[in-house]
Scaffold this active site. Sequence first.
Site, PDB file in Angstrom:
ATOM      1  N   GLU A   1     -43.587  -3.109 -71.857  1.00 19.87           N
ATOM      2  CA  GLU A   1     -44.714  -3.585 -71.250  1.00 19.87           C
ATOM      3  C   GLU A   1     -45.398  -4.567 -72.327  1.00 19.87           C
ATOM      4  OE1 GLU A   1     -46.954  -2.799 -67.851  1.00 19.87           O
ATOM      5  OE2 GLU A   1     -47.685  -0.928 -68.946  1.00 19.87           O
TER       6      GLU A   1
ATOM      7  N   THR B   1     -55.096  -9.276 -65.737  1.00 17.11           N
ATOM      8  CA  THR B   1     -55.352  -8.276 -66.637  1.00 17.11           C
ATOM      9  C   THR B   1     -56.364  -8.711 -68.109  1.00 17.11           C
ATOM     10  OG1 THR B   1     -53.535  -6.677 -66.068  1.00 17.11           O
ATOM     11  CG2 THR B   1     -54.626  -6.189 -68.016  1.00 17.11           C
TER      12      THR B   1
HETATM   13  N1  HSE Z   1     -55.887   0.402 -68.626  1.00 14.08           N
HETATM   14  C1  HSE Z   1     -55.521  -0.682 -68.512  1.00 14.08           C
HETATM   15  C2  HSE Z   1     -56.553  -1.520 -68.066  1.00 14.08           C
HETATM   16  C3  HSE Z   1     -54.268  -0.839 -67.430  1.00 14.08           C
HETATM   17  O1  HSE Z   1     -57.277  -1.143 -67.220  1.00 14.08           O
HETATM   18  O2  HSE Z   1     -56.915  -2.659 -68.479  1.00 14.08           O
HETATM   19  C4  HSE Z   1     -53.859  -2.081 -67.236  1.00 14.08           C
HETATM   20  O3  HSE Z   1     -52.721  -2.446 -67.892  1.00 14.08           O
END
Ligand code: HSE
Length: 285
Positions: free
Chosen positions: A120, A168
């Site tokens: 990832e 993201t």
């Molecule tokens: N914990 C991460 C976020 C999950 O919320 O940005 C996505 O990769």
Amino acid sequence: MVTVRAPATSANLGCGFDVFGLALERPADIVRVERAEETTIEVTGVGEQYIPTEPPKNTAGVVAEELGTPAHIRINKGVRPSSGLGSSAASAAAAAVALNELYDCGLTRRELVRVAAEGEAAVSGEAHADNVAPSILGGFTMVTDDAITQVEASIPVVACLPEIVVSTRDARRVVPQSVDIDELVDTVGNAATLTAGMFRDNPELVGTGLEDGSVTGSRASLIDGFDAVRTAALDAGATGVAVSGAGPSVLAVCHDDGQSAVASAMLDAFSDADVEARAYPTAVG
Ligand code: HSE
């Protein structure tokens, strides 16, 4: 040849930013691996056109490189990319488990979590094991730098995926870099409540613990209709609602047999906001 199914996942659960994750019974990716001289990748299924097939750019390809296990990897995507449901993590997780078996590497499931997280990281730039851990281990997981903890849990949920794209990177940019002490106290309390709920298979406790002002609050603005969808889900009987991962999916925790009503209410609310969506009534699995 080895075939592995790896489930979609929901990370954060409101109060557990970058720590909590849970495996969903559906949707899922299915990955088939065969030994080969060099790694090649074929992708079919949901959002196949958005997934690179060059091994260094594909999470499963990076996992094959990390393990030193060249293979022809066939990925059948059931989890839409950029959904907030751990799409790239599901492919990485399935590839790690399948290649470990194909080449008899002998790594434990917990060791495979770290390998899949590297897959990832190579593709998305940051390693968050909060999606790969539940995809490989199942149930509810807590991941820190020092420990990976897994709890079997049985909680009904609805994951509602709107046709919105949230990167993201953008979703991380809006998260506050600091919180005040009152907020911290609330977050710790909610995290403890949620964890107790997972141990007890208690949707009331899990839903109550899902509350979180800082991360969910800051990300809600990136999801058209979020506030209305949240209200509709709670009115239909959900015990708590949060942004799933980095979004745009919205996760609602339900009572037993409560998923259909909650799913319908969430879809109606997205529709009222002119957003197409699909719902997965499912459970932590
Ligand atoms: N914990 C991460 C976020 C999950 O919320 O940005 C996505 O990769």
